[in-house]
Design a protein around this motif. Structure first.
Motif, PDB file in Angstrom:
ATOM      1  N   SER A 168     -24.579 -41.509  -5.328  1.00 49.48           N
ATOM      2  CA  SER A 168     -25.549 -41.406  -6.418  1.00 49.48           C
ATOM      3  C   SER A 168     -25.674 -39.968  -6.892  1.00 49.48           C
ATOM      4  O   SER A 168     -25.690 -39.698  -8.103  1.00 49.48           O
ATOM      5  N   ILE A 176     -24.383 -35.211 -15.536  1.00 51.28           N
ATOM      6  CA  ILE A 176     -25.154 -34.130 -16.172  1.00 51.28           C
ATOM      7  C   ILE A 176     -24.192 -33.089 -16.754  1.00 51.28           C
ATOM      8  O   ILE A 176     -24.394 -32.586 -17.869  1.00 51.28           O
ATOM      9  N   ARG A 179     -22.732 -34.642 -19.826  1.00 48.84           N
ATOM     10  CA  ARG A 179     -23.766 -34.769 -20.857  1.00 48.84           C
ATOM     11  C   ARG A 179     -24.046 -33.432 -21.530  1.00 48.84           C
ATOM     12  O   ARG A 179     -24.056 -33.315 -22.758  1.00 48.84           O
ATOM     13  N   LYS A 208     -28.629 -46.534 -12.431  1.00 44.34           N
ATOM     14  CA  LYS A 208     -29.808 -45.724 -12.100  1.00 44.34           C
ATOM     15  C   LYS A 208     -29.560 -44.251 -12.441  1.00 44.34           C
ATOM     16  O   LYS A 208     -30.408 -43.597 -13.059  1.00 44.34           O
ATOM     17  N   VAL A 212     -31.661 -41.946 -14.985  1.00 45.40           N
ATOM     18  CA  VAL A 212     -32.249 -40.677 -14.548  1.00 45.40           C
ATOM     19  C   VAL A 212     -31.844 -39.558 -15.505  1.00 45.40           C
ATOM     20  O   VAL A 212     -32.659 -38.725 -15.887  1.00 45.40           O
ATOM     21  N   ALA A 213     -30.579 -39.584 -15.930  1.00 49.00           N
ATOM     22  CA  ALA A 213     -30.056 -38.520 -16.793  1.00 49.00           C
ATOM     23  C   ALA A 213     -30.521 -38.634 -18.239  1.00 49.00           C
ATOM     24  O   ALA A 213     -30.108 -37.848 -19.080  1.00 49.00           O
ATOM     25  N   GLY A 214     -31.353 -39.623 -18.510  1.00 44.67           N
ATOM     26  CA  GLY A 214     -31.897 -39.745 -19.856  1.00 44.67           C
ATOM     27  C   GLY A 214     -31.015 -40.512 -20.831  1.00 44.67           C
ATOM     28  O   GLY A 214     -31.289 -40.519 -22.038  1.00 44.67           O
ATOM     29  N   THR A 344     -28.950 -22.223 -11.265  1.00 43.57           N
ATOM     30  CA  THR A 344     -30.254 -21.580 -11.382  1.00 43.57           C
ATOM     31  C   THR A 344     -30.041 -20.161 -10.876  1.00 43.57           C
ATOM     32  O   THR A 344     -29.119 -19.916 -10.109  1.00 43.57           O
ATOM     33  N   ILE A 367     -27.889 -31.114  -7.091  1.00 41.46           N
ATOM     34  CA  ILE A 367     -29.227 -31.231  -7.674  1.00 41.46           C
ATOM     35  C   ILE A 367     -30.217 -30.298  -6.968  1.00 41.46           C
ATOM     36  O   ILE A 367     -30.966 -29.579  -7.608  1.00 41.46           O
ATOM     37  N   GLY A 368     -30.230 -30.318  -5.650  1.00 44.32           N
ATOM     38  CA  GLY A 368     -31.208 -29.541  -4.889  1.00 44.32           C
ATOM     39  C   GLY A 368     -30.805 -28.093  -4.696  1.00 44.32           C
ATOM     40  O   GLY A 368     -29.741 -27.655  -5.150  1.00 44.32           O
TER      41      GLY A 368
ATOM     42  N   SER B 168     -36.469 -30.747  -4.692  1.00 45.69           N
ATOM     43  CA  SER B 168     -35.806 -31.070  -5.957  1.00 45.69           C
ATOM     44  C   SER B 168     -35.792 -32.569  -6.195  1.00 45.69           C
ATOM     45  O   SER B 168     -36.085 -33.039  -7.290  1.00 45.69           O
ATOM     46  N   LEU B 172     -37.771 -34.626  -9.058  1.00 43.67           N
ATOM     47  CA  LEU B 172     -36.989 -35.447  -9.987  1.00 43.67           C
ATOM     48  C   LEU B 172     -37.491 -36.896  -9.994  1.00 43.67           C
ATOM     49  O   LEU B 172     -37.668 -37.491 -11.058  1.00 43.67           O
ATOM     50  N   ILE B 176     -39.173 -38.731 -13.233  1.00 43.55           N
ATOM     51  CA  ILE B 176     -38.576 -39.922 -13.846  1.00 43.55           C
ATOM     52  C   ILE B 176     -39.630 -41.025 -13.972  1.00 43.55           C
ATOM     53  O   ILE B 176     -39.713 -41.710 -14.991  1.00 43.55           O
ATOM     54  N   LYS B 208     -34.533 -27.144 -13.374  1.00 41.21           N
ATOM     55  CA  LYS B 208     -33.292 -27.907 -13.229  1.00 41.21           C
ATOM     56  C   LYS B 208     -33.577 -29.409 -13.243  1.00 41.21           C
ATOM     57  O   LYS B 208     -32.898 -30.168 -13.935  1.00 41.21           O
ATOM     58  N   VAL B 212     -32.165 -32.161 -15.803  1.00 40.83           N
ATOM     59  CA  VAL B 212     -31.455 -33.359 -15.318  1.00 40.83           C
ATOM     60  C   VAL B 212     -32.071 -34.611 -15.933  1.00 40.83           C
ATOM     61  O   VAL B 212     -31.372 -35.530 -16.360  1.00 40.83           O
ATOM     62  N   ALA B 213     -33.397 -34.646 -15.984  1.00 44.99           N
ATOM     63  CA  ALA B 213     -34.095 -35.824 -16.481  1.00 44.99           C
ATOM     64  C   ALA B 213     -34.036 -35.965 -17.995  1.00 44.99           C
ATOM     65  O   ALA B 213     -34.653 -36.872 -18.554  1.00 44.99           O
ATOM     66  N   GLN B 366     -36.293 -43.471  -4.335  1.00 39.34           N
ATOM     67  CA  GLN B 366     -35.425 -42.287  -4.286  1.00 39.34           C
ATOM     68  C   GLN B 366     -34.265 -42.440  -5.274  1.00 39.34           C
ATOM     69  O   GLN B 366     -34.075 -43.493  -5.861  1.00 39.34           O
ATOM     70  N   ILE B 367     -33.492 -41.362  -5.422  1.00 36.89           N
ATOM     71  CA  ILE B 367     -32.369 -41.388  -6.350  1.00 36.89           C
ATOM     72  C   ILE B 367     -31.214 -42.211  -5.782  1.00 36.89           C
ATOM     73  O   ILE B 367     -30.649 -43.061  -6.457  1.00 36.89           O
TER      74      ILE B 367
END
Lengths: 504, 504
Positions: A168, A176, A179, A208, A212-214, A344, A367-368, B168, B172, B176, B208, B212-213, B366-367
């Motif tokens: 995932s 991302i 995108r 999913k 999440v990514a819009g 970041t 992500i984290g 993170s 997220l 969402i 971030k 992502v969202a 969760q993701i």
């Protein structure tokens, strides 16, 4: 506290023993005890029901409502583990676990994980633990070489790999990256035009991740598959859908192809899909979570043919390369696109190495921010067993699945529903071909319940192309021929028992 | 393979020893060896330079380009660990590690993690391992009680908690949930109108997560803070920004408040921010990754005052509750909103328990899909030490930080830049108040480099409100008074050395 001389530091020490939760000798004692508990658990694992037989809410009645104010002894905690936790476990490592895809393990990965925790380094950037970043880079290249991936996915070439926790996360990160590159060209306002593609067999986590990514839910396409093409994604059907989307003014973004789908281990045709993706400037991600591991064997490598056209690939060694949870390998062709989307740069993490030495800072690949030293696990697995044993482990699972397939085919009351490709057999009990489909489904549901409620074996089911089928997934590390043979015996006996109790 | 009788199964066994990567006795031997390696490492940890002194690329020259084809011995691998991995480690568990926020550990958490790996259960839903879901629910309620959270965040009330890997992910997931509820009302097309708020001190992962969202980068507000308000988020300034956004036709969505910011441990005023959030229908998330743990002590609990107005809260026990990586607790007031946004329901995971018994299926919190039995770690920590020792552990770190603060204040050439709240001291060397700020910054950079290059101590820096400062974060589990005292001695001597070598 007047003196700053460390020779006088005893003045600041209290005479009562300090609470030291990492006293090396206490650590040694307790960890040795835990090793013995675990080794004994593995030794006796067959004595437990595979599928836990407890009822919902069982644990709340057995544990206090609050954490204790005072410490409790190691022995009393371990007693509770044995009495209250173990009965509530579904024993994934049991050799009689044939459900989902088994999660594979090994001594080497276990001690690799112990070592990872030993250091407990938080490797967000190179400087935070150089060995952690560098070993991960090396291990990702090693595995890429074992899979004969193109150099474009390796650090020794122009790409690179990273360890994520789950597929995932891998899909989300690559999505991302794709995108943001696309939106850079067409403007953020057009996010509602982005379309993503998969098949109706793509893992549910893909949908999913897209949400999440819009990505607008109305722009997530699940291309229908059929039993005629073994539930693989058809490039012809996909082309039609993409062309219609383009004609409607939408913007194709991302395609997730799968090598070994979760329901039936279908393999999407990467080469043709890759051509299509190139034609429409679509980011192609290959989810080889389960099937990818088999590709370390030359006889399975063909399933990755066409990977040179993909932008990214993910594969989960916790599924079939003995690595314990959670460990998902992800490779990308263009790390800079990923890093641009996920980087970041807070002041408190700035350092000369990141600024001047172009080192890899893995926080910008995920992500984290925090991350563990997971590559130790893979490194220990590869070195302790060598490519030779890893290949033979894959082959042994496939051989046992073939054996089971043979059992099914040898009994006319059963049928293999989808051709077996790896170590999963999708089959059903179909004693009378003239029965209504709904009745056959009912019968197989009953059969599955009967088998799982014995606690002797755990299997799961799926429905694909409208057909309810049972999944027999070989792969638990401790499974041997005798377990497969006994499981088949149980399946046969249970099915006969069902027939005897039914009125036909 | 003709006979299906398991009594005859020996026919199908080969006579050569099968590759068994989980042989219980081999496991026992190797794991015991690893326990001793780790206990010795902890015992001797002070002999290593805290900050690794290797150069980028050091490891690639020492390891082969490919994984070995044949197995290698445990001893030869461990030799490489000692010779090649350990020198490349920045030793986060060293008692002389005062950088970032230390990552805290304990024997109890270590053996809890061993037990988690022992089972290697993949607890995506209740049935996949009932004990795993139920213990997590219990432990999350235990910790909520220790923090005196409102019942609205507990399973024993109307909310609930879940273990994520990192802050993170927690941010997220809640983002969402908030986003999808809002878009349900205003339509997906309006995603470009959603605005999110934090301060310029909110963790970089927040920006971030927002990107992502799919939140438009132009709609991510970082409210400026100042030294006058100790770098806390000002509700007055925030109100002005929100009102301007609303006036511009934008839609306020999400506010991330922090209890203990990463740079300086600033605490945002939750009560006032909560009122503002309610007024504008904004989802308030509280990131208490570091500072939250202190709130198990009554004297710190005030920093969570106002939490009853928040929608969600996250706190990372790996930062200050002895839990090893990675372990982030997240509580939500309305689990159904979270589950609605993150649920998946593929056929192969369907089961009666999920459909009829309203059990918690954590995959919908969760993701990712897969998840580990992380709650064992927290459970073992809480039971092995009890609330009493956990509180005294927090207090001991704070006491040592206070001691260091005292050292700094006692020397007129140094200054504490931001008031100390928890166990972090932000200070700088400022021997001559008439120096240009740029020179003072240069001096402190030099000082930090000098100290870190000794390998005796590792500290980091930050820049807040334009001021470059050094961060002295007490918290490594093995740190005692004598380490803090020696560190201060080193800082003082290094600064004096710098002055001697400089021309003023």
């Amino acid at each position: 506290m007047g003196s700053l001389d460390s020779n006088n530091s005893s003045q600041t020490q209290s005479n009562v023993p300090k609470f030291n939760p990492l006293d090396p000798e206490e650590f040694r004692t307790q960890a040795h005890q835990m090793v013995d508990f675990i080794a004994d658990y593995y030794k006796n694992i067959e004595t437990y029901p595979v599928l836990s037989q407890v009822e919902p809410g069982y644990l709340r009645t057995q544990l206090p409502e609050n954490a204790p104010y005072c410490p409790e002894s190691f022995d009393s905690i371990m007693k509770d583990v044995q009495n209250h936790i173990v009965p509530g476990m579904t024993h994934w490592l049991s050799p009689n676990f044939f459900a989902f895809f088994p999660a594979t393990v090994s001594s080497a990965a276990f001690i690799g994980e112990m070592l990872c925790n030993c250091f407990n380094s938080v490797g967000f950037n190179w400087l935070a633990s150089p060995a952690m970043t560098e070993l991960e880079m090396i291990v990702m290249d090693w595995l890429a070489n074992m899979l004969k991936l193109p150099k474009a996915f390796m650090f020794s070439g122009t790409g690179g790999g990273v360890l994520q926790s789950t597929t995932s996360e891998a899909i989300l990160c690559t999505l991302i990256a794709a995108r943001d590159r696309k939106l850079d060209n067409i403007g953020a306002d057009n996010i509602g035009k982005l379309v993503v593609y998969g098949s109706d067999q793509t893992h549910s986590t893909y949908t999913k991740a897209c949400k999440v990514a819009g990505i607008f839910p109305c722009n997530i396409r699940a291309v229908p598959t059929s039993i005629e093409s073994d539930f693989a994604l058809s490039p012809v059907v996909l082309r039609g859908i993409i062309e219609a989307d383009v004609a409607a003014g939408l913007v194709p973004l991302f395609l997730c192809a799968t090598v070994g789908t979760t329901s039936t281990t279908a393999v999407d045709p990467l080469s043709q899909l890759g051509q299509l993706a190139e034609e429409f400037d679509i980011w192609l991600h290959v989810d080889a979570a389960y099937g990818g591991s088999a590709c370390i064997c030359p006889e399975f490598r063909r399933y990755l043919d066409g990977i040179e056209r993909a932008n990214s690939l993910s594969l989960s060694p916790h599924k079939w390369l003995l690595s314990y949870l959670d460990c998902c390998c992800m490779w990308v062709r263009e790390p800079n696109v990923l890093v641009k989307a996920l980087s970041t740069n807070p002041e408190y993490l700035r350092n000369k190495r990141s600024e001047y030495d172009s080192v890899v800072d893995y926080k910008d690949w995920q992500i984290g921010t925090g991350r563990k030293f997971k590559s130790l696990r893979l490194w220990l697995v590869m070195r302790s067993y060598g490519i030779a044993n890893l290949q033979s482990h894959i082959r042994s699972d496939v051989r046992m699945a073939k054996m089971f397939e043979g059992f099914v085919r040898s009994d006319p009351r059963f049928e293999v529903v989808v051709p077996r490709r790896f170590s999963l057999v999708c089959f059903r009990f179909n004693p009378n071909k003239e029965h209504e489909p709904v009745y056959t489904e009912f019968l197989n549901k009953k059969l599955l319940d009967t088998i799982n409620s014995t606690g002797l074996v755990y299997m799961t089911h799926t429905i694909v192309g409208g057909i309810y089928m049972l999944r027999f997934a070989v792969g638990a590390t401790l499974t041997e021929d005798r377990h497969v043979i006994s499981a088949w015996k149980l399946i046969k006996e249970s099915s006969e028992g069902l027939l005897r109790r039914s009125v036909f």
